[in-house]
Design a protein around this motif. Sequence first.
Motif, PDB file in Angstrom:
ATOM      1  N   MET A   1      41.729  42.865  32.510  1.00 39.09           N
ATOM      2  CA  MET A   1      41.583  42.912  33.970  1.00 39.09           C
ATOM      3  C   MET A   1      40.389  41.934  34.314  1.00 39.09           C
ATOM      4  O   MET A   1      39.390  42.176  33.885  1.00 39.09           O
ATOM      5  CB  MET A   1      41.167  44.618  34.595  1.00 39.09           C
ATOM      6  N   ALA A   2      40.918  41.259  35.349  1.00 40.82           N
ATOM      7  CA  ALA A   2      39.857  40.282  35.707  1.00 40.82           C
ATOM      8  C   ALA A   2      39.476  40.071  37.102  1.00 40.82           C
ATOM      9  O   ALA A   2      38.607  39.542  37.637  1.00 40.82           O
ATOM     10  CB  ALA A   2      40.048  39.071  34.776  1.00 40.82           C
ATOM     11  N   ILE A   3      40.654  40.101  37.945  1.00 39.08           N
ATOM     12  CA  ILE A   3      40.767  39.471  39.137  1.00 39.08           C
ATOM     13  C   ILE A   3      41.409  40.690  40.212  1.00 39.08           C
ATOM     14  O   ILE A   3      42.533  41.085  39.972  1.00 39.08           O
ATOM     15  CB  ILE A   3      41.565  38.235  39.432  1.00 39.08           C
ATOM     16  N   GLY A 142      36.948  35.559  36.883  1.00 42.18           N
ATOM     17  CA  GLY A 142      37.189  36.921  36.309  1.00 42.18           C
ATOM     18  C   GLY A 142      36.227  37.755  37.014  1.00 42.18           C
ATOM     19  O   GLY A 142      35.396  37.352  37.525  1.00 42.18           O
ATOM     20  N   ARG A 143      36.514  39.049  36.775  1.00 42.27           N
ATOM     21  CA  ARG A 143      35.710  40.216  37.250  1.00 42.27           C
ATOM     22  C   ARG A 143      35.424  40.111  38.924  1.00 42.27           C
ATOM     23  O   ARG A 143      34.423  40.325  39.274  1.00 42.27           O
ATOM     24  CB  ARG A 143      34.290  40.179  36.538  1.00 42.27           C
ATOM     25  N   SER A 144      36.402  39.713  39.728  1.00 40.44           N
ATOM     26  CA  SER A 144      36.434  39.509  41.000  1.00 40.44           C
ATOM     27  C   SER A 144      36.313  41.033  41.684  1.00 40.44           C
ATOM     28  O   SER A 144      37.475  41.681  41.496  1.00 40.44           O
ATOM     29  CB  SER A 144      37.177  38.714  41.550  1.00 40.44           C
ATOM     30  N   GLY A 177      43.154  32.906  35.263  1.00 41.78           N
ATOM     31  CA  GLY A 177      42.510  34.093  35.064  1.00 41.78           C
ATOM     32  C   GLY A 177      43.572  35.232  35.301  1.00 41.78           C
ATOM     33  O   GLY A 177      44.828  35.005  35.853  1.00 41.78           O
ATOM     34  N   CYS A 178      43.361  36.404  34.943  1.00 43.71           N
ATOM     35  CA  CYS A 178      44.007  37.667  35.151  1.00 43.71           C
ATOM     36  C   CYS A 178      43.970  37.982  36.550  1.00 43.71           C
ATOM     37  O   CYS A 178      42.898  38.121  37.061  1.00 43.71           O
ATOM     38  CB  CYS A 178      43.734  38.704  34.203  1.00 43.71           C
ATOM     39  N   THR A 262      47.736  46.695  35.578  1.00 48.67           N
ATOM     40  CA  THR A 262      48.864  45.696  34.759  1.00 48.67           C
ATOM     41  C   THR A 262      48.529  44.428  35.329  1.00 48.67           C
ATOM     42  O   THR A 262      48.204  43.967  36.432  1.00 48.67           O
ATOM     43  CB  THR A 262      50.134  46.205  35.351  1.00 48.67           C
ATOM     44  N   ASP A 263      48.313  43.463  34.327  1.00 49.58           N
ATOM     45  CA  ASP A 263      47.732  42.312  34.553  1.00 49.58           C
ATOM     46  C   ASP A 263      48.909  40.989  34.416  1.00 49.58           C
ATOM     47  O   ASP A 263      49.653  41.087  33.578  1.00 49.58           O
ATOM     48  CB  ASP A 263      46.476  41.967  33.673  1.00 49.58           C
ATOM     49  N   VAL A 264      48.736  40.075  35.228  1.00 54.63           N
ATOM     50  CA  VAL A 264      49.366  38.634  35.036  1.00 54.63           C
ATOM     51  C   VAL A 264      48.363  37.587  34.976  1.00 54.63           C
ATOM     52  O   VAL A 264      47.371  37.737  35.626  1.00 54.63           O
ATOM     53  CB  VAL A 264      50.474  38.639  36.126  1.00 54.63           C
ATOM     54  N   LEU A 265      49.065  36.595  34.387  1.00 53.22           N
ATOM     55  CA  LEU A 265      47.879  35.345  34.343  1.00 53.22           C
ATOM     56  C   LEU A 265      48.159  34.368  35.338  1.00 53.22           C
ATOM     57  O   LEU A 265      49.309  33.724  35.518  1.00 53.22           O
ATOM     58  CB  LEU A 265      48.228  34.696  32.875  1.00 53.22           C
TER      59      LEU A 265
END
Length: 290
Positions: A1-3, A142-144, A177-178, A262-265
């Motif tokens: 998880m990043a964004i 990331g980490r937004s 980013g994710c 659930t992440d997408v790039l």
Amino acid sequence: MAIELLNREVTPETNQAPAPTPDNGDVFGRIGTLETRLARSEREIDAAQAVRYRVFVEEMNATLNPDAMRLHRDIDAYDAICDHLLVIDNAIEGDIEDQIVGTYRLLRQEVALANGGFYSASEFDIEPLLARHPDKQFMELGRSCVLPDYRTKRTVELLWQGNWAYSLKHGMNAMFGCASFPGVVPEEHALALSFLYHTVLAKGEWAVSARPELHQEMNLMPLEGINTRKALSALPPLIKGYLRLGAMIGDGAVVDRAFNTTDVLVVLPIAAISDRYINYYGADAGRFAS
């Protein structure tokens, strides 16, 4: 998880652009009492980590490592090598810990490769993508996150002003980013994931996939069964914002149980950003970011 959790849509051409601020090299823009700039100290990074904890753990029910949970900070090894973009509300009385209302974590390719690689590589096979572009410099977002009371157009505008100016300052050619959907059941997002797969899948020289052992199918519905209006409505606002800029999406989603997402790039070549956004944020934003 990043964004995650920039929960209002932004249409830059209908809003006041963030004002360039040439007085400080790390201040990228201001709107009213809000400004966006890089963190200047460990204290400010710690405050950003506290904001992330409030959003990811207290709001989204993420489960971090025991030390992070004990400290009430979202913290990992990448924090030490990233730059931390902040949105600060100068109207808030008190210390800097009280004034930070949003944050992004920025990681340049040269820094990542000197320190073990990108965060996204834990979920997505990005090495082939980097290898196909030896002449380009990539930047990971990331980490937004943004605190609930500040999930407004102006806050998101400032974060994007910061990302844009930072990328120009450092000569970046592409961002990635994710981006996250809530929950750990991809089928609950079948319409949105299928829409991304059929319409904006990264292909050719920009193709990138989830790691095979983590790959979750995105093609859950046939194209002819997708209502575009409903699909767009089902997308998280941040992903829609990326698509407006010209972003593509990698093949395959990844379930991140720790962050309950659930992440997408997302892959965004700088050259793909539409002229209206470049005109809005400024193609020469580097003039006040140097």
